[in-house]
Scaffold this active site. Structure first.
Site, PDB file in Angstrom:
ATOM      1  N   TYR A  62      44.279  46.097 -14.031  1.00  0.00           N
ATOM      2  CA  TYR A  62      44.723  46.157 -15.427  1.00  0.00           C
ATOM      3  C   TYR A  62      43.842  47.054 -16.275  1.00  0.00           C
ATOM      4  CZ  TYR A  62      48.554  43.016 -14.792  1.00  0.00           C
ATOM      5  OH  TYR A  62      49.745  42.505 -14.385  1.00  0.00           O
ATOM      6  N   ARG A  65      45.045  50.512 -15.588  1.00  0.00           N
ATOM      7  CA  ARG A  65      46.303  50.793 -16.296  1.00  0.00           C
ATOM      8  C   ARG A  65      46.073  50.956 -17.796  1.00  0.00           C
ATOM      9  NH1 ARG A  65      50.561  46.494 -14.938  1.00  0.00           N
ATOM     10  NH2 ARG A  65      51.860  47.858 -16.192  1.00  0.00           N
ATOM     11  N   VAL A  99      53.937  47.552 -21.792  1.00  0.00           N
ATOM     12  CA  VAL A  99      52.683  46.941 -22.237  1.00  0.00           C
ATOM     13  C   VAL A  99      51.666  48.020 -22.592  1.00  0.00           C
ATOM     14  CG1 VAL A  99      53.022  44.801 -20.925  1.00  0.00           C
ATOM     15  CG2 VAL A  99      51.972  46.762 -19.785  1.00  0.00           C
ATOM     16  N   HIS A 115      56.450  41.522 -23.124  1.00  0.00           N
ATOM     17  CA  HIS A 115      55.565  41.235 -21.983  1.00  0.00           C
ATOM     18  C   HIS A 115      54.090  41.385 -22.343  1.00  0.00           C
ATOM     19  CE1 HIS A 115      59.134  42.103 -19.040  1.00  0.00           C
ATOM     20  NE2 HIS A 115      59.264  40.994 -19.714  1.00  0.00           N
ATOM     21  N   CYS A 123      40.680  34.836 -23.427  1.00  0.00           N
ATOM     22  CA  CYS A 123      40.078  33.961 -22.417  1.00  0.00           C
ATOM     23  C   CYS A 123      41.200  33.275 -21.631  1.00  0.00           C
ATOM     24  CB  CYS A 123      39.186  32.934 -23.101  1.00  0.00           C
ATOM     25  SG  CYS A 123      38.574  31.686 -21.951  1.00  0.00           S
ATOM     26  N   SER A 192      65.632  48.845 -15.736  1.00  0.00           N
ATOM     27  CA  SER A 192      66.580  48.516 -14.674  1.00  0.00           C
ATOM     28  C   SER A 192      67.247  47.181 -14.960  1.00  0.00           C
ATOM     29  CB  SER A 192      65.843  48.457 -13.334  1.00  0.00           C
ATOM     30  OG  SER A 192      64.816  47.492 -13.398  1.00  0.00           O
ATOM     31  N   ASN A 216      69.699  56.209 -19.235  1.00  0.00           N
ATOM     32  CA  ASN A 216      68.991  56.041 -17.965  1.00  0.00           C
ATOM     33  C   ASN A 216      69.570  57.061 -16.987  1.00  0.00           C
ATOM     34  OD1 ASN A 216      67.971  54.995 -15.441  1.00  0.00           O
ATOM     35  ND2 ASN A 216      67.781  52.982 -16.382  1.00  0.00           N
ATOM     36  N   PRO A 217      68.736  57.823 -16.303  1.00  0.00           N
ATOM     37  CA  PRO A 217      69.297  58.800 -15.348  1.00  0.00           C
ATOM     38  C   PRO A 217      69.994  58.142 -14.159  1.00  0.00           C
ATOM     39  CG  PRO A 217      66.873  58.957 -15.439  1.00  0.00           C
ATOM     40  CD  PRO A 217      67.270  57.911 -16.421  1.00  0.00           C
TER      41      PRO A 217
END
Ligand code: NAD
Ligand code: ZN
Length: 251
Positions: A62, A65, A99, A115, A123, A192, A216-217
């Protein structure tokens, strides 16, 4: 047609997913064939159990990211959504499953993060927000990073994201669901729509009588239920929409 619907909409909700950030260089969940999503299953990285058994692996992933998201830049599609909010004013809400914080950095104000966020830490034991310094240099790909501990109870600090098996933040859900139930247009971009409960939102909008436009492709499980499926990348479709809206406004 998309532009006419957008122009006529008084209450507009935009729902975005990982595909929205793809053109900013952030890998989507399902498309990623390399990197962390390929090395571990979601259960090994994105669950409370994973954090309990491998805190440094999960925290390191995380942190990686979060640093990657901060280094990324919002693209023309993000900026178009910020322009759309300025144009719509009160009747606008952006609901995101992302996020990474890119929508806010592009200038959107009314954002519901279903999300959670990579940039909020708390914590894991007592839920106190953590505001201590987290060094960027630690966060290299494949690197484990020991989570800091809470100054009050000594518990491990965790990222403020929603993991599989956890409930979504109640306030965010209430705001998103109420807005979608009352909107006249839902614009769905780069998701999706297989991750529930966010995946219910297009159906909720349809049941409430709203139009649903998908950008969306690739086809998605709900493509056949939308009013319009626009097979295009977010970074092209959204700026084109805004330009067409502005042109209509001038005519
Ligand atoms: P997903 O990976 O399941 O689906 C991404 C969708 O985006 C696909 O349908 C794909 O065709 C489409 N797409 C790819 N490139 C696109 C582009 N340039 N323009 C428009 N669409 C494009 O993602 P999801 O539906 O958001 O669900 C995955 C979960 O993983 C979410 O819960 C999300 O929180 C999380 N996640 C978030 C991020 C992020 O914050 N950027 C990144 C990866 C995963
Ligand atoms: Zn604590």
């Amino acid at each position: 047609m998309a532009v006419e619907q957008l122009r006529g909409a008084r209450r507009l909700v935009v729902l975005t997913g990982a595909g929205m950030s793809q053109e900013s260089g952030i890998a989507t969940f399902r498309d990623a064939q390399t990197g962390w999503w390929a090395r571990y299953t979601p259960e090994e990285l994105a669950t409370p159990e994973a954090f309990r058994s491998h805190p440094a692996r999960v925290f390191g992933w995380y942190r990686y990211r979060a640093v990657q998201a901060l280094a990324a830049e919002p693209h023309a599609g993000h900026r178009a959504l910020a322009a759309l909010e300025r144009r719509c004013g009160d009747g606008f809400l952006l609901v995101t499953q992302n996020v990474d914080g890119l929508h806010q950095r592009a200038g959107n104000r009314e954002v519901v993060e279903l999300h959670g966020s990579l940039h909020a830490y708390r914590c894991a034991a007592c839920a106190l927000p953590y505001r201590g310094h987290l060094p960027v240099e630690q966060a290299v790909e494949a690197g484990e990073v020991a989570p800091p501990t809470c100054g009050v109870c000594g518990g491990y600090v965790r990222p403020g994201v929603v993991w599989f098996g956890e409930p979504l933040p109640q306030e965010a859900v209430e705001r998103a669901w109420a807005a979608v139930a009352a909107c006249d247009l839902l614009l769905v971009v780069g998701t999706s729509a297989v991750v529930y409960p966010a995946a219910y939102l297009p159906a909720l909008a349809r049941a409430a009588g709203a139009a649903v436009i998908e950008i969306n492709p690739e086809p998605t499980p709900y493509s056949t239920h939308v009013t319009l499926a626009w097979r295009e990348r977010a970074g092209r479709a959204l700026p084109a929409m805004i330009e067409a809206l502005a042109a209509l406004g001038r005519s």
